[in-house]
Motif scaffolding. Structure first.
Motif, PDB file in Angstrom:
ATOM      1  N   MET A 181      -0.478   3.579   0.006  1.00 31.70           N
ATOM      2  CA  MET A 181      -0.487   4.559   1.090  1.00 31.70           C
ATOM      3  C   MET A 181      -1.935   4.903   1.480  1.00 31.70           C
ATOM      4  N   PRO A 182      -2.158   5.196   2.769  1.00 38.11           N
ATOM      5  CA  PRO A 182      -1.201   5.212   3.885  1.00 38.11           C
ATOM      6  C   PRO A 182      -1.113   3.880   4.640  1.00 38.11           C
ATOM      7  N   ALA A 183      -1.914   2.882   4.235  1.00 40.74           N
ATOM      8  CA  ALA A 183      -1.844   1.584   4.919  1.00 40.74           C
ATOM      9  C   ALA A 183      -0.549   0.857   4.589  1.00 40.74           C
ATOM     10  N   GLY A 184       0.049   1.191   3.455  1.00 39.50           N
ATOM     11  CA  GLY A 184       1.316   0.589   3.044  1.00 39.50           C
ATOM     12  C   GLY A 184       2.214   1.644   2.435  1.00 39.50           C
ATOM     13  N   PRO A 185       3.397   1.246   1.944  1.00 35.09           N
ATOM     14  CA  PRO A 185       4.365   2.217   1.437  1.00 35.09           C
ATOM     15  C   PRO A 185       4.248   2.506  -0.059  1.00 35.09           C
ATOM     16  N   LEU A 186       3.285   1.899  -0.757  1.00 34.88           N
ATOM     17  CA  LEU A 186       3.255   1.997  -2.209  1.00 34.88           C
ATOM     18  C   LEU A 186       2.535   3.245  -2.717  1.00 34.88           C
ATOM     19  N   ARG A 187       3.131   3.875  -3.726  1.00 34.69           N
ATOM     20  CA  ARG A 187       2.502   4.987  -4.434  1.00 34.69           C
ATOM     21  C   ARG A 187       1.615   4.467  -5.550  1.00 34.69           C
ATOM     22  N   GLU A 188       2.006   3.317  -6.107  1.00 35.80           N
ATOM     23  CA  GLU A 188       1.239   2.641  -7.149  1.00 35.80           C
ATOM     24  C   GLU A 188       1.295   1.147  -6.875  1.00 35.80           C
ATOM     25  N   THR A 189       0.367   0.397  -7.437  1.00 34.68           N
ATOM     26  CA  THR A 189       0.381  -1.044  -7.225  1.00 34.68           C
ATOM     27  C   THR A 189       1.548  -1.670  -7.982  1.00 34.68           C
ATOM     28  N   LYS A 190       1.882  -2.899  -7.604  1.00 34.88           N
ATOM     29  CA  LYS A 190       3.005  -3.601  -8.240  1.00 34.88           C
ATOM     30  C   LYS A 190       2.746  -3.880  -9.723  1.00 34.88           C
TER      31      LYS A 190
END
Length: 326
Positions: A181-190
């Protein structure tokens, strides 16, 4: 879906100017979140572990991934084994005058949040909401002496100790563009998935997944089963959830002819005015949205009830994990 959300799930994110514009903020988000995790790792900030086992049902991305059906499944699992469970939640969208706040099926979604009210209604177990999950757990233990505590979301709430982590992933949207976030939907990396006890897909055909099995249409007004006598009926699909497309597919599978769709932001607080132009048209919504509309619902408003149905691999793995903590 907003412009920002569309950018998260765009196939080739690197050609989107908005994504590049937001990338510096994602780097800042990564620095702050990792510094915060480091403080817990070094015990500068303390993780408080309860004597009662805590199961976290969460995700690493924002938006509706299907946590609530799995929370309800866990509650039913313990109910069948005569064990007491308490569910804790942030109560997103609710504005109570005090926290922690006890929730039951008669509680107001505007005060406690829609999902907690739905969970209380479906399971009959106590639900406690509040921004401080450690305080929620303390109240749960002191007041109800449960055998297990189930946290609806809270995977990134590192002050809260946990005995088991289940990560729910939407099989269609997965992790979007894979950015924080905010460029993508992730709160944490994969990379965070490597430390999670079990990653379960909502839908799809992964080794560990569950499907949402339909269990009937009910009237919003009084929860009575709808009786359409196997006739195909038409109506408007209304939803305020993270992934409305999945709900609309389920309606079509239930023999509902969707003549129009109305999408609201997740956790939208419905009022009568939202339906001002839908006088005598059948309305179909999710069970989560129905709890917010019960007070002013008409006779021809219905909700589709669904239940998590884990595949064999998931059920066996879950049972093994649950036996290790309770």
């Amino acid at each position: 879906m907003s412009l920002l959300e569309r950018s998260w799930y765009q196939k080739h994110w690197y050609i989107n100017p908005l994504t590049w514009l937001l990338l510096p903020l994602s780097v800042l988000f990564w620095l702050i979140s990792n510094f915060r995790k480091l403080l817990f790792k070094l015990a500068v900030k303390k993780t408080i572990t309860s004597s009662v086992p805590v199961i976290v049902v969460g995700n690493i991305s924002v938006g509706g991934n299907g946590k609530t059906p799995m929370v309800i499944w866990l509650c039913e699992y313990y109910k069948k084994r005569n064990k007491k469970a308490v569910v804790i939640s942030r109560g997103y969208g609710g504005k109570s005058v005090h926290y922690p706040c006890d929730v039951n099926e008669s509680s107001s979604p505007s005060q406690c949040g829609d999902e907690p009210v739905l969970i209380a209604k479906r399971t009959g177990f106590p639900v406690i909401v509040g921004p401080n999950r450690v305080e929620n757990i303390k109240q749960a233990v002191d007041k109800y002496q449960p055998d297990v505590i189930i946290s609806d979301d809270g995977m990134q709430h590192y002050q809260m100790g946990r005995h088991l982590e289940l990560c729910i992933v939407d099989s269609k949207r997965q992790f979007g563009n894979g950015l924080l976030m905010p460029a993508g939907p992730l709160r944490e990396t994969k990379k965070r998935l490597n430390s999670i006890d079990l990653v379960i897909e909502n839908g799809g055909s992964a080794q560990f997944h569950y499907i949402l099995a339909q269990s009937g249409l009910y009237k919003v007004k009084d929860d009575c089963p709808a009786n359409f006598e196997n006739h195909k009926v038409s109506g408007i699909a209304v939803s305020a959830i993270g992934n409305p497309a999945r709900f609309e597919v389920s309606l079509a599978q239930a023999n509902i002819n969707i003549i129009d769709k109305k999408h609201f932001r997740d956790h939208h607080k419905f009022t009568k005015n939202d339906f001002a132009n839908d006088s005598n048209i059948n309305i179909f919504m999710t069970e989560k949205d129905a709890v917010k509309c019960k007070a002013f619902a008409k006779d021809n408003w219905y909700y589709l009830r669904v239940d998590a149905s884990p595949n064999t691999n998931t059920q066996k793995k879950l049972e093994r994990l649950l036996k290790t903590i309770t």
